[in-house]
Scaffold this active site. Structure first.
Site, mmCIF file in Angstrom:
data_model
loop_
_atom_site.group_PDB
_atom_site.id
_atom_site.type_symbol
_atom_site.label_atom_id
_atom_site.label_comp_id
_atom_site.label_asym_id
_atom_site.label_seq_id
_atom_site.Cartn_x
_atom_site.Cartn_y
_atom_site.Cartn_z
ATOM 1 N N ALA A 95 -35.367 70.808 17.398
ATOM 2 C CA ALA A 95 -34.608 70.128 16.579
ATOM 3 C C ALA A 95 -34.895 68.889 15.860
ATOM 4 O O ALA A 95 -35.986 68.436 16.187
ATOM 5 C CB ALA A 95 -33.281 69.824 17.618
ATOM 6 N N GLY A 104 -34.854 73.729 20.412
ATOM 7 C CA GLY A 104 -33.756 74.434 19.934
ATOM 8 C C GLY A 104 -34.262 75.604 19.187
ATOM 9 O O GLY A 104 -33.827 76.765 19.009
ATOM 10 N N GLU A 155 -34.548 78.154 22.040
ATOM 11 C CA GLU A 155 -33.251 78.578 22.454
ATOM 12 C C GLU A 155 -32.663 79.657 21.147
ATOM 13 O O GLU A 155 -31.898 80.620 21.328
ATOM 14 C CB GLU A 155 -32.233 77.513 22.210
ATOM 15 C CG GLU A 155 -32.574 76.562 23.641
ATOM 16 C CD GLU A 155 -31.766 75.139 23.582
ATOM 17 O OE1 GLU A 155 -30.912 74.968 24.409
ATOM 18 O OE2 GLU A 155 -31.920 74.364 22.532
ATOM 19 N N GLU A 194 -37.251 69.291 26.293
ATOM 20 C CA GLU A 194 -36.250 68.181 26.123
ATOM 21 C C GLU A 194 -36.244 67.003 27.190
ATOM 22 O O GLU A 194 -36.131 66.005 26.954
ATOM 23 C CB GLU A 194 -34.914 68.879 26.185
ATOM 24 C CG GLU A 194 -34.675 69.727 24.786
ATOM 25 C CD GLU A 194 -35.046 71.195 24.936
ATOM 26 O OE1 GLU A 194 -34.471 71.870 24.098
ATOM 27 O OE2 GLU A 194 -35.652 71.312 26.102
#
Length: 258
Positions: free
Chosen positions: A65, A110, A113, A133
């Site tokens: 991200a 992300g 993901e 993370e």
């Protein structure tokens, strides 16, 4: 039409490319919004039979991200961000047309993901997967804790989540996180070859296969009951009549998606 992604449609396969190579294709608000719009088109455009999602350049699929957008967010704002990401990624997971991640390079945070939200993954030899993370004082928020556990098992998933370590492509293949590992120059061709085969099958049946498989992890549904219902629905389609007739007549079926 788009500024952070590109799309192209060829042989009924939509190629979606996350196009921020200077930022290693990091996910920001614009990427999410444009990806959401592109996936809506997948649902609604009959010219699209299947999808590939990849990243621009040779370094990264999506390296994570855009952390600059996280600074200053409060509790409820963080929850809203996670809900938005989960909504879009669930839309990919529940798409009635197959969505394949062609992972070229880093798929972290992300990005991992996003790849896991796709129906399966093909990796280049330089691909790297991870959920780092914890290094930021965070956990995955876009479904990563759930899908990683589903795909590789609880023990391996928790180890990756709490160490922040990365998996190389060979290990990802061993763990079942990816279906194939190929040289980078062959990545899109491999994805296209699989989807070109899928595109010869009955589209409504393909969509129902995806829906039935997803029911395994949906605690609101009984997967076997879902399968019975979807199986029965197939008998009301033109494609089922065409497929069985073609089989008995020893000819190739002409599926119409009806």
């Amino acid at each position: 039409m788009y500024s952070a992604i590109t799309t192209s449609l060829e042989n009924a396969i939509l190629l979606i490319t996350i196009n921020r190579p200077d930022k290693l294709n990091a996910l920001n608000k614009t990427v999410f919004d444009e990806l959401n719009t592109a996936i809506d088109d997948v649902y609604n455009n009959p010219a699209i039979r299947s999808v590939i999602i990849t990243g621009a350049g040779q370094k990264a699929f999506v390296a994570g991200a855009d952390i600059s957008e996280f600074q200053g967010l409060k509790h409820h704002e963080g929850m809203d961000l996670a809900k938005k990401g989960q909504y879009i990624f669930r839309k990919i997971e529940e798409a009635p047309k197959p969505v394949v991640a062609a992972v070229n390079g880093f798929a972290l945070g992300g990005g991992c993901e996003l790849a896991m939200a796709c129906h399966f993954r093909i990796a280049s030899e330089n691909a790297r997967f991870g959920q780092p993370e914890v290094n930021l004082g965070l956990i995955p928020g876009y479904g990563g804790t759930q899908r990683l556990t589903q795909l590789i098992g609880k023990g391996r998933a928790i180890e990756l989540l709490i160490t922040g370590n990365m998996l190389d492509a060979a290990t990802a293949l061993q763990y079942g996180l990816v279906n194939y590992v190929v040289p980078q120059e062959e990545l899109l061709a491999k994805a296209r070859s699989i989807l070109e085969l899928v595109n010869t099958k009955a589209p409504l049946a393909v969509g129902r296969c995806i829906k039935a498989a997803n029911a395994v992890f949906d605690h609101t549904k009984d997967g076997f009951t879902e399968e019975v219902n979807l199986f029965g629905e197939c008998f009301a389609t033109h494609d089922m009549v065409e497929g069985t007739t073609a089989f008995l007549e020893k000819r190739k079926p002409d599926f119409q998606g009806k």
